[in-house]
Motif scaffolding. Structure first.
Motif, PDB file in Angstrom:
ATOM      1  N   ASP A 101       0.891  -1.208   0.250  1.00  0.00           N
ATOM      2  CA  ASP A 101      -0.067  -0.025  -0.133  1.00  0.00           C
ATOM      3  C   ASP A 101       0.858   1.304   0.163  1.00  0.00           C
ATOM      4  O   ASP A 101       2.032   1.225   0.521  1.00  0.00           O
ATOM      5  CB  ASP A 101      -0.743   0.047   1.236  1.00  0.00           C
ATOM      6  CG  ASP A 101      -2.220  -0.565   0.928  1.00  0.00           C
ATOM      7  OD1 ASP A 101      -2.474  -1.259   0.044  1.00  0.00           O
ATOM      8  OD2 ASP A 101      -3.219  -0.899   2.206  1.00  0.00           O
ATOM      9  N   MET A 102       0.437   2.291  -0.547  1.00  0.00           N
ATOM     10  CA  MET A 102       1.052   3.741  -0.497  1.00  0.00           C
ATOM     11  C   MET A 102      -0.116   4.613  -0.200  1.00  0.00           C
ATOM     12  O   MET A 102      -1.115   4.637  -0.660  1.00  0.00           O
ATOM     13  CB  MET A 102       1.624   3.872  -2.091  1.00  0.00           C
ATOM     14  CG  MET A 102       3.070   3.355  -2.023  1.00  0.00           C
ATOM     15  SD  MET A 102       3.943   3.814  -3.508  1.00  0.00           S
ATOM     16  CE  MET A 102       3.053   3.195  -4.940  1.00  0.00           C
ATOM     17  N   VAL A 103       0.370   5.744   0.606  1.00  0.00           N
ATOM     18  CA  VAL A 103      -0.431   6.874   0.800  1.00  0.00           C
ATOM     19  C   VAL A 103       0.435   7.920   0.758  1.00  0.00           C
ATOM     20  O   VAL A 103       1.605   8.144   1.220  1.00  0.00           O
ATOM     21  CB  VAL A 103      -0.841   6.585   2.611  1.00  0.00           C
ATOM     22  CG1 VAL A 103      -1.696   7.972   2.963  1.00  0.00           C
ATOM     23  CG2 VAL A 103      -1.652   5.384   2.724  1.00  0.00           C
ATOM     24  N   LEU A 109       7.802  14.942   5.019  1.00  0.00           N
ATOM     25  CA  LEU A 109       7.468  14.176   6.152  1.00  0.00           C
ATOM     26  C   LEU A 109       7.770  14.967   7.535  1.00  0.00           C
ATOM     27  O   LEU A 109       6.957  14.949   8.517  1.00  0.00           O
ATOM     28  CB  LEU A 109       8.379  12.963   6.457  1.00  0.00           C
ATOM     29  CG  LEU A 109       7.898  12.012   7.552  1.00  0.00           C
ATOM     30  CD1 LEU A 109       6.664  11.381   7.522  1.00  0.00           C
ATOM     31  CD2 LEU A 109       9.176  10.883   7.495  1.00  0.00           C
ATOM     32  N   VAL A 110       8.877  15.893   7.391  1.00  0.00           N
ATOM     33  CA  VAL A 110       9.127  16.713   8.451  1.00  0.00           C
ATOM     34  C   VAL A 110       9.458  18.148   7.879  1.00  0.00           C
ATOM     35  O   VAL A 110       9.767  18.302   6.793  1.00  0.00           O
ATOM     36  CB  VAL A 110      10.361  16.301   9.389  1.00  0.00           C
ATOM     37  CG1 VAL A 110      10.004  14.930  10.085  1.00  0.00           C
ATOM     38  CG2 VAL A 110      11.632  16.095   8.622  1.00  0.00           C
ATOM     39  N   SER A 111       9.427  19.254   8.634  1.00  0.00           N
ATOM     40  CA  SER A 111       9.653  20.504   8.212  1.00  0.00           C
ATOM     41  C   SER A 111      10.844  21.107   8.794  1.00  0.00           C
ATOM     42  O   SER A 111      11.290  22.207   8.159  1.00  0.00           O
ATOM     43  CB  SER A 111       8.573  21.572   8.581  1.00  0.00           C
ATOM     44  OG  SER A 111       8.334  21.505   9.763  1.00  0.00           O
ATOM     45  N   PHE A 112      11.586  20.458   9.575  1.00  0.00           N
ATOM     46  CA  PHE A 112      12.561  20.978  10.497  1.00  0.00           C
ATOM     47  C   PHE A 112      13.996  20.621   9.724  1.00  0.00           C
ATOM     48  O   PHE A 112      14.873  21.143  10.211  1.00  0.00           O
ATOM     49  CB  PHE A 112      12.762  20.472  11.975  1.00  0.00           C
ATOM     50  CG  PHE A 112      12.756  19.155  12.303  1.00  0.00           C
ATOM     51  CD1 PHE A 112      13.712  18.358  12.146  1.00  0.00           C
ATOM     52  CD2 PHE A 112      11.385  18.508  12.637  1.00  0.00           C
ATOM     53  CE1 PHE A 112      13.637  17.022  12.448  1.00  0.00           C
ATOM     54  CE2 PHE A 112      11.225  17.394  12.595  1.00  0.00           C
ATOM     55  CZ  PHE A 112      12.071  16.208  12.701  1.00  0.00           C
ATOM     56  N   LEU A 117      10.970  13.203   1.547  1.00  0.00           N
ATOM     57  CA  LEU A 117      10.001  12.094   1.786  1.00  0.00           C
ATOM     58  C   LEU A 117       8.416  12.764   1.846  1.00  0.00           C
ATOM     59  O   LEU A 117       8.194  13.040   3.012  1.00  0.00           O
ATOM     60  CB  LEU A 117      10.407  11.433   2.963  1.00  0.00           C
ATOM     61  CG  LEU A 117      11.777  10.790   2.993  1.00  0.00           C
ATOM     62  CD1 LEU A 117      12.222  10.233   4.459  1.00  0.00           C
ATOM     63  CD2 LEU A 117      12.193   9.807   1.806  1.00  0.00           C
ATOM     64  N   ASP A 118       7.589  12.220   1.202  1.00  0.00           N
ATOM     65  CA  ASP A 118       6.342  12.815   1.111  1.00  0.00           C
ATOM     66  C   ASP A 118       5.250  11.679   0.710  1.00  0.00           C
ATOM     67  O   ASP A 118       4.028  12.090   0.680  1.00  0.00           O
ATOM     68  CB  ASP A 118       6.016  13.993   0.132  1.00  0.00           C
ATOM     69  CG  ASP A 118       6.451  13.382  -1.354  1.00  0.00           C
ATOM     70  OD1 ASP A 118       6.811  12.309  -1.521  1.00  0.00           O
ATOM     71  OD2 ASP A 118       6.209  14.380  -2.271  1.00  0.00           O
ATOM     72  N   THR A 119       5.646  10.535   0.854  1.00  0.00           N
ATOM     73  CA  THR A 119       4.727   9.387   0.496  1.00  0.00           C
ATOM     74  C   THR A 119       5.111   8.346   1.488  1.00  0.00           C
ATOM     75  O   THR A 119       6.380   8.113   1.757  1.00  0.00           O
ATOM     76  CB  THR A 119       4.822   8.916  -1.178  1.00  0.00           C
ATOM     77  OG1 THR A 119       4.534   9.877  -1.718  1.00  0.00           O
ATOM     78  CG2 THR A 119       3.919   7.744  -1.385  1.00  0.00           C
ATOM     79  N   VAL A 120       3.999   7.347   1.767  1.00  0.00           N
ATOM     80  CA  VAL A 120       4.378   6.287   2.774  1.00  0.00           C
ATOM     81  C   VAL A 120       4.068   4.834   1.869  1.00  0.00           C
ATOM     82  O   VAL A 120       2.875   4.824   1.502  1.00  0.00           O
ATOM     83  CB  VAL A 120       3.477   6.165   3.996  1.00  0.00           C
ATOM     84  CG1 VAL A 120       3.720   5.290   4.805  1.00  0.00           C
ATOM     85  CG2 VAL A 120       3.851   7.405   4.930  1.00  0.00           C
ATOM     86  N   LEU A 121       5.247   4.103   2.008  1.00  0.00           N
ATOM     87  CA  LEU A 121       5.015   2.980   1.535  1.00  0.00           C
ATOM     88  C   LEU A 121       4.946   1.913   2.626  1.00  0.00           C
ATOM     89  O   LEU A 121       5.538   1.886   3.591  1.00  0.00           O
ATOM     90  CB  LEU A 121       6.268   2.474   0.587  1.00  0.00           C
ATOM     91  CG  LEU A 121       6.331   1.030  -0.043  1.00  0.00           C
ATOM     92  CD1 LEU A 121       5.233   0.728  -0.779  1.00  0.00           C
ATOM     93  CD2 LEU A 121       7.541   0.984  -0.840  1.00  0.00           C
ATOM     94  N   PRO A 145       8.901   5.655   4.491  1.00  0.00           N
ATOM     95  CA  PRO A 145       8.700   6.865   3.779  1.00  0.00           C
ATOM     96  C   PRO A 145       9.409   6.904   2.424  1.00  0.00           C
ATOM     97  O   PRO A 145      10.593   6.684   2.537  1.00  0.00           O
ATOM     98  CB  PRO A 145       9.242   7.904   4.528  1.00  0.00           C
ATOM     99  CG  PRO A 145       8.897   7.357   6.226  1.00  0.00           C
ATOM    100  CD  PRO A 145       9.275   5.962   5.852  1.00  0.00           C
ATOM    101  N   ILE A 146       8.852   7.448   1.333  1.00  0.00           N
ATOM    102  CA  ILE A 146       9.519   7.400   0.280  1.00  0.00           C
ATOM    103  C   ILE A 146       9.468   8.780  -0.381  1.00  0.00           C
ATOM    104  O   ILE A 146       8.463   9.591   0.142  1.00  0.00           O
ATOM    105  CB  ILE A 146       9.239   6.334  -0.641  1.00  0.00           C
ATOM    106  CG1 ILE A 146       7.786   6.158  -1.104  1.00  0.00           C
ATOM    107  CG2 ILE A 146       9.729   4.857  -0.159  1.00  0.00           C
ATOM    108  CD1 ILE A 146       7.413   5.267  -2.229  1.00  0.00           C
TER     109      ILE A 146
END
Length: 328
Positions: A101-103, A109-112, A117-121, A145-146
């Motif tokens: 699954d991918m979301v 994923l983080v801002s700091f 990485l902006d997709t979850v596999l 995260p990918i």
């Protein structure tokens, strides 16, 4: 890594003490956090990282693991909050996750730190064997995260083989927030392209925010998709149509099915479903127009069949609009 080489949780964690994160109010009593607990363990092998394990997905037959590179003495709270957001997403749609699954979270994923990485596999956890709980088997699925281009490469090929390639580049599934896409390595990018060309794609459908169509007859139709679906089709069609495989574009109200054939045809199956048979020439025309990002195009074989591509409003996991994907 095969199941035979996996460890039980007891062997993996030994005498390590967990930092536990529990909701103030249980979910069944009206709380807004569906998980019973998130446990964090400070690990040193193969390098310093925090291992997160969930408790609360039992009804879906799995639990989540998440491994984040870090030598901090305190468990990173952003990871805890991110796992909570995934749990809310799953429980709100009343559906769990499975390997492959991918979301799309549609934001870093983080801002700091500079993070791509902006997709979850979701992948098979390489280190933890399944639990037996009252006769039920609870497997551990790892959050991986990918990047956006990695997600598209996975869809353009077979998911299993892409995950194998990814596992070589991310040992033990450790998440490095600052890593670049594996496709920056030209050897890897070429290997994935060759694999996709040889094996095709196992992606059977692509999402679309909104589809409109009007089919007058077998040679006259208007079909409108959005930029999200067009982007997916550009990457995935070469792994489907030339291999004799169909692909479906799916929105909440309408579906468009693209198929390979020797004779082009447009068929309105119902008020919500249309099928399009693409000849090799029609497929080539479609790919050319998608590559040129034309907002409207026609087929030589059917001058009264038009395709249009409209903007797509990008939403995050909370269904908030965070941007617009344009096709021009």
């Amino acid at each position: 890594m095969t199941t035979a080489t996996k460890n039980s949780i007891e062997v993996l964690l030994g005498s390590l003490q967990a930092t536990e994160f529990k909701p103030d109010i249980p979910f069944e009593l009206g709380g807004d956090q569906p998980l019973d607990m998130i446990a964090a363990y400070k690990m040193s092998d193969p390098e310093a990282h925090w291992l997160f394990l969930t408790t609360g997905f039992k009804k879906y037959g799995f639990e989540l693991s998440f491994r984040v590179k870090s030598d901090d003495e305190m468990a990173p709270m952003w990871a805890v909050e991110f796992i909570k957001s995934l749990a809310k997403f799953a429980f709100n749609r009343d559906n769990g996750f499975v390997v492959g699954d991918m979301v799309a979270i549609n934001r870093p994923l983080v801002s700091f730190v500079d993070c791509f990485l902006d997709t979850v596999l979701f992948v098979e956890d390489p280190a933890i064997e399944a639990l037996e709980d009252g006769g039920d088997s609870i497997e551990f699925i790892q959050i991986m995260p990918i990047t956006a281009d990695e997600a598209m490469a996975a869809r353009s090929w077979t998911m299993e083989k892409f995950m194998q390639v990814l596992s070589y580049q991310t040992p033990a599934g450790l998440v490095d927030l600052g890593r670049f896409s594996i496709l920056k390595n030209e050897n890897i990018a070429q290997a994935i392209r060759r694999g996709a060309e040889n094996d095709g794609s196992d992606t059977e459908c692509v999402p679309c925010g909104k589809i409109l169509f009007n089919v007058s007859d077998a040679s006259s139709a208007y079909i409108e998709i959005d930029a999200l679906a067009a982007e997916y089709l550009l990457a995935i069609l070469p792994g489907r149509i030339p291999h004799g495989r169909s692909i479906e574009v799916i929105s909440p109200e309408h579906n468009v099915k693209l198929m390979a054939g020797d004779e082009g045809m447009i068929r309105g199956v119902s008020d919500s479903w249309v099928e399009i048979t693409l000849t090799p020439n029609m497929y080539n025309q479609m790919m050319e127009n998608l590559q040129l990002k034309r907002k409207r195009f026609f087929f030589d074989e059917f001058e009264n069949v038009s395709f249009s591509v409209n903007d797509y409003y990008i939403k995050d996991m909370e269904n908030r609009t965070v941007g617009v994907k344009q096709w021009r």
